[in-house]
Write a protein that holds these residues in place. Structure first.
Motif, PDB file in Angstrom:
ATOM      1  N   THR A   1      45.093 -63.242   3.428  1.00 38.54           N
ATOM      2  CA  THR A   1      44.987 -63.952   2.153  1.00 38.54           C
ATOM      3  C   THR A   1      46.264 -64.745   1.958  1.00 38.54           C
ATOM      4  N   LYS A   2      46.172 -65.831   1.238  1.00 42.63           N
ATOM      5  CA  LYS A   2      47.370 -66.617   0.976  1.00 42.63           C
ATOM      6  C   LYS A   2      47.201 -67.420  -0.299  1.00 42.63           C
ATOM      7  N   THR A   3      48.307 -67.759  -0.894  1.00 39.92           N
ATOM      8  CA  THR A   3      48.356 -68.633  -2.057  1.00 39.92           C
ATOM      9  C   THR A   3      49.409 -69.697  -1.792  1.00 39.92           C
ATOM     10  N   ILE A   4      49.033 -70.946  -1.949  1.00 40.65           N
ATOM     11  CA  ILE A   4      49.980 -72.042  -1.744  1.00 40.65           C
ATOM     12  C   ILE A   4      50.029 -72.905  -2.990  1.00 40.65           C
ATOM     13  N   GLN A   5      51.111 -73.636  -3.133  1.00 42.34           N
ATOM     14  CA  GLN A   5      51.250 -74.589  -4.228  1.00 42.34           C
ATOM     15  C   GLN A   5      51.041 -75.993  -3.695  1.00 42.34           C
ATOM     16  N   TYR A   6      50.134 -76.703  -4.320  1.00 42.64           N
ATOM     17  CA  TYR A   6      49.819 -78.074  -3.896  1.00 42.64           C
ATOM     18  C   TYR A   6      49.477 -78.898  -5.121  1.00 42.64           C
ATOM     19  N   MET A   7      50.150 -80.013  -5.273  1.00 42.47           N
ATOM     20  CA  MET A   7      49.916 -80.917  -6.405  1.00 42.47           C
ATOM     21  C   MET A   7      50.013 -80.177  -7.743  1.00 42.47           C
ATOM     22  N   GLY A   8      50.986 -79.242  -7.832  1.00 39.45           N
ATOM     23  CA  GLY A   8      51.206 -78.534  -9.076  1.00 39.45           C
ATOM     24  C   GLY A   8      50.234 -77.413  -9.359  1.00 39.45           C
ATOM     25  N   SER A   9      49.332 -77.113  -8.411  1.00 41.59           N
ATOM     26  CA  SER A   9      48.339 -76.062  -8.615  1.00 41.59           C
ATOM     27  C   SER A   9      48.508 -74.969  -7.571  1.00 41.59           C
ATOM     28  N   ASN A  10      48.120 -73.748  -7.935  1.00 41.03           N
ATOM     29  CA  ASN A  10      48.095 -72.649  -6.984  1.00 41.03           C
ATOM     30  C   ASN A  10      46.709 -72.555  -6.364  1.00 41.03           C
ATOM     31  N   LEU A  11      46.650 -72.552  -5.041  1.00 40.28           N
ATOM     32  CA  LEU A  11      45.391 -72.425  -4.320  1.00 40.28           C
ATOM     33  C   LEU A  11      45.381 -71.089  -3.595  1.00 40.28           C
ATOM     34  N   SER A  12      44.401 -70.248  -3.900  1.00 44.45           N
ATOM     35  CA  SER A  12      44.290 -68.934  -3.269  1.00 44.45           C
ATOM     36  C   SER A  12      43.017 -68.869  -2.440  1.00 44.45           C
ATOM     37  N   PHE A  13      43.100 -68.243  -1.261  1.00 41.91           N
ATOM     38  CA  PHE A  13      41.923 -68.150  -0.416  1.00 41.91           C
ATOM     39  C   PHE A  13      42.095 -67.046   0.611  1.00 41.91           C
ATOM     40  N   GLU A  14      40.988 -66.735   1.285  1.00 43.24           N
ATOM     41  CA  GLU A  14      40.936 -65.721   2.323  1.00 43.24           C
ATOM     42  C   GLU A  14      40.510 -66.380   3.637  1.00 43.24           C
ATOM     43  N   VAL A  15      41.070 -65.903   4.740  1.00 45.32           N
ATOM     44  CA  VAL A  15      40.791 -66.488   6.054  1.00 45.32           C
ATOM     45  C   VAL A  15      40.463 -65.379   7.042  1.00 45.32           C
ATOM     46  N   ILE A  16      39.449 -65.606   7.873  1.00 36.46           N
ATOM     47  CA  ILE A  16      39.089 -64.693   8.960  1.00 36.46           C
ATOM     48  C   ILE A  16      39.048 -65.484  10.265  1.00 36.46           C
ATOM     49  N   TYR A  17      39.737 -64.971  11.288  1.00 35.14           N
ATOM     50  CA  TYR A  17      39.726 -65.575  12.618  1.00 35.14           C
ATOM     51  C   TYR A  17      39.078 -64.618  13.615  1.00 35.14           C
ATOM     52  N   TYR A  18      38.212 -65.168  14.476  1.00 35.02           N
ATOM     53  CA  TYR A  18      37.622 -64.428  15.599  1.00 35.02           C
ATOM     54  C   TYR A  18      38.288 -64.940  16.877  1.00 35.02           C
ATOM     55  N   MET A  19      39.069 -64.068  17.524  1.00 30.55           N
ATOM     56  CA  MET A  19      39.766 -64.436  18.749  1.00 30.55           C
ATOM     57  C   MET A  19      39.146 -63.671  19.930  1.00 30.55           C
ATOM     58  N   HIS A  20      39.161 -64.300  21.112  1.00 31.71           N
ATOM     59  CA  HIS A  20      38.595 -63.664  22.302  1.00 31.71           C
ATOM     60  C   HIS A  20      39.502 -63.968  23.494  1.00 31.71           C
ATOM     61  N   PRO A  21      39.729 -63.003  24.395  1.00 30.67           N
ATOM     62  CA  PRO A  21      40.665 -63.237  25.504  1.00 30.67           C
ATOM     63  C   PRO A  21      40.253 -64.361  26.439  1.00 30.67           C
ATOM     64  N   SER A  22      38.994 -64.747  26.445  1.00 33.36           N
ATOM     65  CA  SER A  22      38.551 -65.824  27.329  1.00 33.36           C
ATOM     66  C   SER A  22      38.839 -67.206  26.769  1.00 33.36           C
ATOM     67  N   SER A  23      39.289 -67.292  25.534  1.00 38.62           N
ATOM     68  CA  SER A  23      39.505 -68.589  24.898  1.00 38.62           C
ATOM     69  C   SER A  23      40.920 -68.665  24.326  1.00 38.62           C
ATOM     70  N   PRO A  24      41.609 -69.800  24.516  1.00 37.46           N
ATOM     71  CA  PRO A  24      42.958 -69.961  23.959  1.00 37.46           C
ATOM     72  C   PRO A  24      42.960 -70.355  22.478  1.00 37.46           C
ATOM     73  N   VAL A  25      41.782 -70.599  21.913  1.00 43.29           N
ATOM     74  CA  VAL A  25      41.662 -71.004  20.512  1.00 43.29           C
ATOM     75  C   VAL A  25      40.632 -70.108  19.832  1.00 43.29           C
ATOM     76  N   PRO A  26      40.558 -70.113  18.506  1.00 45.35           N
ATOM     77  CA  PRO A  26      39.573 -69.274  17.827  1.00 45.35           C
ATOM     78  C   PRO A  26      38.140 -69.610  18.238  1.00 45.35           C
ATOM     79  N   ILE A  27      37.339 -68.581  18.404  1.00 45.65           N
ATOM     80  CA  ILE A  27      35.918 -68.756  18.680  1.00 45.65           C
ATOM     81  C   ILE A  27      35.189 -69.173  17.405  1.00 45.65           C
ATOM     82  N   PHE A  28      35.649 -68.608  16.305  1.00 48.62           N
ATOM     83  CA  PHE A  28      34.985 -68.814  15.022  1.00 48.62           C
ATOM     84  C   PHE A  28      35.976 -68.453  13.927  1.00 48.62           C
TER      85      PHE A  28
END
Length: 332
Positions: A164-191
């Motif tokens: 989870t993270k909260t950032i400040q942008y244009m004077g507003s607080n933006l809060s959100f949740e992030v999920i990453y699916y990583m796999h050893p066969s790929s150097p980047v997120p699968i999903f």
């Protein structure tokens, strides 16, 4: 809501049209405790990745392409572009030596009314043009394992990270949740998925290429060719071109290369000082048989090229005939 319930709810409602999730599985012991933001897209580990973007309502939101250009003067560069209809946004971010921060970044937005290029505030420290607001200093905690089917294929026992993270942008607080699916066969997120007050946006992997890959597929060759044109490397671009003499494939001759360099330099200059390229997308690849014993295809592509001064935008599409000659080459 707990991380477990939040994750499983997202799994049930996101992207039925383009991705299938197998459900929450038992945790694995073979994982790192955290995923660092600098490791989500590491420019040393891949050259190009493409994603389909969709919302929780299964509405297509367009495409994301992430490109890696390590070893540039201002640092290892990540270039990412989202394309939806006639609107595209491109972020070029140069990472410092440790990849813990961003030296500088520029954002170019093009829509039906024109274009705008701005220098991004270093405090944002963004690495890619997506909804995650990922920064090199971000961390995502290990949650468990899951299996997923995306356009690139089926990936079993992906390691799932959550933050989870909260950032400040244009004077507003933006809060959100992030999920990453990583796999050893790929150097980047699968999903990966982002949940904010605006809803859920998901990114499903279409294709990914290794760090030294320039021509393993027609899609990669098209991007590599335009990359070299955009950077003023016309001789290297010519190495991706061949001519056909009967059934024989031949590299471009010296005179043809010199003529190409002269013509291209009038349009693009050195490293895109006259014209620049926002993106190149391949949307259709059709077999055209064989040439000299090699597979051949017709590749339809679309692109936006623009001049910074005066600010003019050109929507271009075309077709490359390509042949697989130890790597895909463009026939001229």
């Amino acid at each position: 809501m707990t991380k477990k319930s939040m994750t499983c709810v997202l799994v049930l409602i996101v992207l039925a049209a383009i991705v299938s999730l197998a459900g929450c599985t038992a945790p694995s012991t073979d994982h790192k405790a955290t995923l660092a933001g600098k490791d989500v897209f590491d420019p040393a580990k891949f050259s190009m990745a493409t994603y389909t973007i969709a919302t929780a309502e299964n509405q297509s939101q367009g495409l994301l392409t992430v490109l890696a250009y390590p070893g540039e003067k201002d640092g290892d560069r990540l270039a990412s572009v989202t394309v939806s209809g006639n609107v595209s946004s491109r972020l070029d971010a140069w990472l410092n030596r440790s990849h813990e921060g961003v030296n500088n970044a520029t954002l170019t937005v093009i829509d039906g009314e024109g274009m705008q290029t701005v220098a991004m505030p270093k405090s944002l420290n963004m690495t890619t043009m997506d909804e995650t607001w990922n920064t090199p200093g971000s961390t995502y905690d290990y949650y468990g394992t899951d299996s997923v089917i995306v356009p690139a294929g089926q990936y079993n026992n992906c390691t799932v990270y959550y933050g989870t993270k909260t950032i400040q942008y244009m004077g507003s607080n933006l809060s959100f949740e992030v999920i990453y699916y990583m796999h050893p066969s790929s150097p980047v997120p699968i999903f990966y998925m982002v949940k904010s007050s605006d809803g859920i946006v998901a990114y499903a992997l279409n294709s990914v290429y290794g760090p030294d890959d320039i021509d393993s597929t027609p899609e990669r060759t098209a991007q590599s060719y335009f990359d070299r044109i955009s950077s003023g490397e016309y001789t290297r671009a010519a190495r991706l071109l061949v001519t056909v003499d009967g059934s024989t494939l031949k590299p471009m001759g010296r005179d043809s290369i010199l003529s190409m360099e002269e013509n291209m330099s009038r349009t693009y200059g050195t490293a895109g000082e006259k014209m620049a390229i926002q993106y190149i997308l391949t949307d259709s690849i059709q077999s055209t048989g064989r040439i000299g014993g090699h597979n051949a295809v017709a590749v339809h592509w679309s692109s936006i090229h623009y001049s910074r001064s005066p600010g003019q935008v050109y929507y271009i599409d075309g077709t490359f005939n390509m042949v697989d000659d130890g790597g895909w080459k463009i026939i001229v």
